[in-house]
Design an enzyme around this catalytic site. Structure first.
Site, PDB file in Angstrom:
ATOM      1  N   ASP A 168       0.943  -7.599   1.825  1.00 57.01           N
ATOM      2  CA  ASP A 168       1.782  -8.263   2.787  1.00 57.01           C
ATOM      3  C   ASP A 168       0.875  -8.954   4.154  1.00 57.01           C
ATOM      4  O   ASP A 168       1.747  -9.388   4.973  1.00 57.01           O
ATOM      5  CB  ASP A 168       2.787  -7.192   3.340  1.00 57.01           C
ATOM      6  CG  ASP A 168       2.440  -6.135   3.882  1.00 57.01           C
ATOM      7  OD1 ASP A 168       0.991  -6.130   4.416  1.00 57.01           O
ATOM      8  OD2 ASP A 168       3.020  -5.265   4.330  1.00 57.01           O
TER       9      ASP A 168
ATOM     10  N   TYR B   4      -7.937  -8.222   8.996  1.00 58.27           N
ATOM     11  CA  TYR B   4      -8.724  -7.135   8.639  1.00 58.27           C
ATOM     12  C   TYR B   4     -10.257  -7.624   8.707  1.00 58.27           C
ATOM     13  O   TYR B   4     -10.946  -6.605   8.561  1.00 58.27           O
ATOM     14  CB  TYR B   4      -8.497  -6.741   7.316  1.00 58.27           C
ATOM     15  CG  TYR B   4      -7.211  -5.856   7.070  1.00 58.27           C
ATOM     16  CD1 TYR B   4      -7.491  -4.630   7.263  1.00 58.27           C
ATOM     17  CD2 TYR B   4      -5.839  -6.459   6.775  1.00 58.27           C
ATOM     18  CE1 TYR B   4      -6.104  -3.494   6.951  1.00 58.27           C
ATOM     19  CE2 TYR B   4      -4.819  -5.509   6.567  1.00 58.27           C
ATOM     20  CZ  TYR B   4      -5.037  -4.063   6.831  1.00 58.27           C
ATOM     21  OH  TYR B   4      -3.913  -3.311   6.579  1.00 58.27           O
TER      22      TYR B   4
HETATM   23  P1  NAD Z   1       2.653   7.510   1.209  1.00 50.13           P
HETATM   24  O1  NAD Z   1       1.912   8.276   1.203  1.00 50.13           O
HETATM   25  O2  NAD Z   1       4.033   7.573   2.117  1.00 50.13           O
HETATM   26  O3  NAD Z   1       3.421   7.206  -0.279  1.00 50.13           O
HETATM   27  C1  NAD Z   1       2.832   6.966  -1.351  1.00 50.13           C
HETATM   28  C2  NAD Z   1       3.199   7.949  -2.744  1.00 50.13           C
HETATM   29  O4  NAD Z   1       2.407   7.702  -3.901  1.00 50.13           O
HETATM   30  C3  NAD Z   1       3.278   9.425  -2.119  1.00 50.13           C
HETATM   31  O5  NAD Z   1       4.779   9.810  -2.475  1.00 50.13           O
HETATM   32  C4  NAD Z   1       2.377  10.124  -3.392  1.00 50.13           C
HETATM   33  O6  NAD Z   1       2.663  11.215  -3.903  1.00 50.13           O
HETATM   34  C5  NAD Z   1       2.573   9.001  -4.358  1.00 50.13           C
HETATM   35  N1  NAD Z   1       1.345   8.921  -5.340  1.00 50.13           N
HETATM   36  C6  NAD Z   1       0.427   9.523  -5.065  1.00 50.13           C
HETATM   37  N2  NAD Z   1      -0.636   9.492  -6.355  1.00 50.13           N
HETATM   38  C7  NAD Z   1       0.303   8.742  -7.464  1.00 50.13           C
HETATM   39  C8  NAD Z   1       0.299   8.730  -8.705  1.00 50.13           C
HETATM   40  N3  NAD Z   1      -0.773   9.080  -9.309  1.00 50.13           N
HETATM   41  N4  NAD Z   1       1.321   8.327  -9.500  1.00 50.13           N
HETATM   42  C9  NAD Z   1       2.419   8.147  -8.785  1.00 50.13           C
HETATM   43  N5  NAD Z   1       2.624   8.549  -7.365  1.00 50.13           N
HETATM   44  C10 NAD Z   1       1.546   8.777  -6.735  1.00 50.13           C
HETATM   45  O7  NAD Z   1       2.151   6.027   1.401  1.00 50.13           O
HETATM   46  P2  NAD Z   1       2.565   4.597   2.081  1.00 50.13           P
HETATM   47  O8  NAD Z   1       1.928   4.536   3.389  1.00 50.13           O
HETATM   48  O9  NAD Z   1       4.120   4.518   1.946  1.00 50.13           O
HETATM   49  O10 NAD Z   1       1.786   3.339   1.305  1.00 50.13           O
HETATM   50  C11 NAD Z   1       2.082   3.319  -0.223  1.00 50.13           C
HETATM   51  C12 NAD Z   1       0.968   2.441  -0.916  1.00 50.13           C
HETATM   52  O11 NAD Z   1       1.212   0.950  -0.452  1.00 50.13           O
HETATM   53  C13 NAD Z   1      -0.405   2.591  -0.311  1.00 50.13           C
HETATM   54  O12 NAD Z   1      -0.982   2.372  -1.470  1.00 50.13           O
HETATM   55  C14 NAD Z   1      -0.403   1.766   0.612  1.00 50.13           C
HETATM   56  O13 NAD Z   1      -1.998   1.587   0.982  1.00 50.13           O
HETATM   57  C15 NAD Z   1       0.206   0.656   0.094  1.00 50.13           C
HETATM   58  N6  NAD Z   1       0.324  -0.567   1.039  1.00 50.13           N
HETATM   59  C16 NAD Z   1       0.033  -1.756   0.867  1.00 50.13           C
HETATM   60  C17 NAD Z   1       0.181  -2.779   1.600  1.00 50.13           C
HETATM   61  C18 NAD Z   1      -0.107  -4.041   1.345  1.00 50.13           C
HETATM   62  O14 NAD Z   1       0.553  -5.046   1.786  1.00 50.13           O
HETATM   63  N7  NAD Z   1      -0.699  -4.176   0.501  1.00 50.13           N
HETATM   64  C19 NAD Z   1       0.989  -2.708   2.865  1.00 50.13           C
HETATM   65  C20 NAD Z   1       1.426  -1.357   3.256  1.00 50.13           C
HETATM   66  C21 NAD Z   1       1.177  -0.239   2.394  1.00 50.13           C
HETATM   67  C1  LMR Z   2       0.154   1.423   6.320  1.00 43.60           C
HETATM   68  O1  LMR Z   2       1.192   0.794   6.558  1.00 43.60           O
HETATM   69  O2  LMR Z   2       0.185   2.525   6.621  1.00 43.60           O
HETATM   70  C2  LMR Z   2      -0.796   0.806   5.912  1.00 43.60           C
HETATM   71  O3  LMR Z   2      -0.724   0.543   4.508  1.00 43.60           O
HETATM   72  C3  LMR Z   2      -1.270  -0.416   6.705  1.00 43.60           C
HETATM   73  C4  LMR Z   2      -1.245   0.146   8.063  1.00 43.60           C
HETATM   74  O4  LMR Z   2      -0.186  -0.239   8.735  1.00 43.60           O
HETATM   75  O5  LMR Z   2      -2.276   0.565   8.335  1.00 43.60           O
END
Ligand code: NAD
Ligand code: LMR
Length: 442
Positions: free
Chosen positions: A171, A266
């Protein structure tokens, strides 16, 4: 009308209720009959699903909801999987940030040694997820992946499951476009941009509205305010925390040195690692900010909803939710819409390796992303990308081979690490902290 079954892997994510709201807002474009939530932490997910269900009930009673930790129940016959796993959750993110900082190097979720550590944790669960989906879901099913570190995940998937239907998205480019649009006073959808790079490592080379180039105007604005509107309240709450405001201000620092293109935020970690370390709080990092902010607010909202039946809308996720749904609608309906996503290079940028996973504009069709030709990129950007790419590719080799030496090569090549000596010290501490998650490196 055709309806779809969709699974969310990492259903316990803090983003889940907001993404569900985005899905509900687009039910006419993506009619859903079922939403399945899958997580390895059933307890966490069940709390989040309380909020997700409450959102769904605001819109419809026609969608079946399943909350499960069983892969077959989750993925049997689904059309789409949204992947958003955080392997090791926030406890490990905190260590990814704090261990490098204790060595006076960048401590960040996806960039520098923290990102490499997160990559070492994530490849194998991501491959496991792909295998579950290939076993149980429809043959035509797509995994739309947000799980970080997206660049390393994309490389791991390319190498280990080259034929899988995974679309890696992020995103950040679209959030950057949100800020650009707010600065220019137009809608994000009116922007016509060109962009190249790796994930979290790229540049906007053109920003047009109605055919008119507006990058010079953005450059002037950034020179005064960074990539922020004068009124910061226009930025959606996902990026309203103080660390994000600082990050968007740092675009000025980058463009004061390199004004040619508009950088992905970043890049601050790779171009100004010394400044980032000097201005970081080693005791309180982004992981703490999220645990005390987004995560705490979500669980408080669920508790309050369970007590009172009132759902406070604390999780509209702005571009994060709309982007994944936009991309999925284009996949489902074969719209061929143009978005910035990760694809295998294959000549899109001829002076980068064919097997690089690059982030560029692509038309999203039912057969997947069709990248637009970019052309050769200038040497400075190519050199930076080549070094970062080598670090990420060698890290994936290290995972596949269980090789300590390759892991050390990957760390040493990362631009945030000043020497092989520091790289080794950070790697050794991260090995200790990640015993439960990493492959054995010998
Ligand atoms: P979060 O910790 O709140 O939620 C992640 C969930 O993944 C947890 O409930 C955890 O139990 C689960 N999980 C861990 N290992 C797993 C597996 N092997 N199988 C199934 N579920 C599993 O995290 P968050 O802050 O909401 O972020 C979620 C993901 O999205 C992260 O990887 C984060 O880096 C990514 N993210 C990406 C972007 C982007 O634009 N690329 C932006 C924000 C977040
Ligand atoms: C998050 O939302 O926690 C990340 O995946 C990206 C950030 O905001 O640091």
């Amino acid at each position: 009308m055709k309806t779809y079954k969709l699974a969310v892997a990492g259903g316990g994510s803090t983003y889940t209720p907001g993404i569900i709201r985005s899905l509900m807002d687009r039910l006419e474009d993506l009619p859903l009959s079922e939403i399945r939530f899958y997580d390895i932490d059933g307890e966490r997910q069940s709390k989040v699903v309380v909020a997700a269900k409450a959102v769904i009930e605001e819109y419809t009673d026609k969608i079946k909801v399943i909350d499960t930790t069983d892969p077959q129940t989750a993925f049997e016959d689904v059309d789409f999987v949204f992947a958003q796993m955080r392997v090791g959750k926030y406890a490990m993110r905190e260590l990814d940030e704090k261990i490098p900082l204790s060595h006076h190097v960048v401590g960040q979720e996806t960039c520098g040694p923290g990102g490499l550590a997160y990559g070492l944790r994530t490849i194998s669960p991501m491959i496991e997820l792909i295998d579950y989906v290939e076993k149980y879901a429809k043959e035509t099913a797509w995994i739309v992946n947000y799980s970080n570190p997206a660049s390393i995940v994309a490389e791991g998937v390319r190498k280990l499951r080259p034929n899988s239907r995974v679309l890696n998205i992020c995103d950040m480019p679209v959030a950057t476009m949100r800020n650009i649009a707010a600065i220019l006073g137009v809608e994000r959808e009116e922007l016509d941009v060109d962009y190249f790079g790796l994930n979290h490592f790229g540049w906007f080379t053109s920003i047009k509205v109605d055919g008119v180039e507006r990058l010079p105007e953005i450059r002037e604005h950034v020179y005064k305010h960074g990539l922020l509107t004068e009124d910061v309240s226009k930025i959606d709450y996902r990026h309203a925390d103080s660390s994000w405001i600082k990050t968007f201000k740092n675009i000025k620092l980058i463009m004061d040195h390199f004004p040619e293109y508009l950088p992905n935020p970043y890049l601050q970690y790779y171009l100004f690692p010394d400044h980032i370390v000097e201005t970081s709080n080693k005791e309180y990092t982004r992981a703490n900010e999220v645990m005390d902010g987004r995560e705490k607010t979500l669980f408080e909202t669920v508790d309050k909803y369970e007590e009172t039946g009132i759902l406070e809308d604390s999780f509209a996720v702005g571009v994060h939710g709309t982007f994944i749904v936009d991309v999925t609608v284009s996949l489902a309906q074969n719209l061929g819409k143009r978005y910035l996503v990760m694809v295998e290079n294959n000549g899109t940028i001829p002076n980068l390796p064919n097997d690089a996973m690059i982030e560029v504009p692509a038309l999203i069709t039912s057969d997947g992303p069709k990248p637009e030709f970019v052309g050769d990129i200038p040497y400075f950007y190519k050199a930076m990308i080549d070094q970062q790419l080598a670090s990420e590719k060698i890290l994936v080799q290290a995972i596949v081979e269980g090789s300590y030496e390759k892991a050390l090569q990957a760390f040493t090549l990362n631009k945030t690490l000043p020497s092989a000596k520091v790289a080794k010290a950070v790697l050794d501490d991260l090995i200790e902290a990640n015993k439960e998650f990493w492959p054995t490196l010998t």
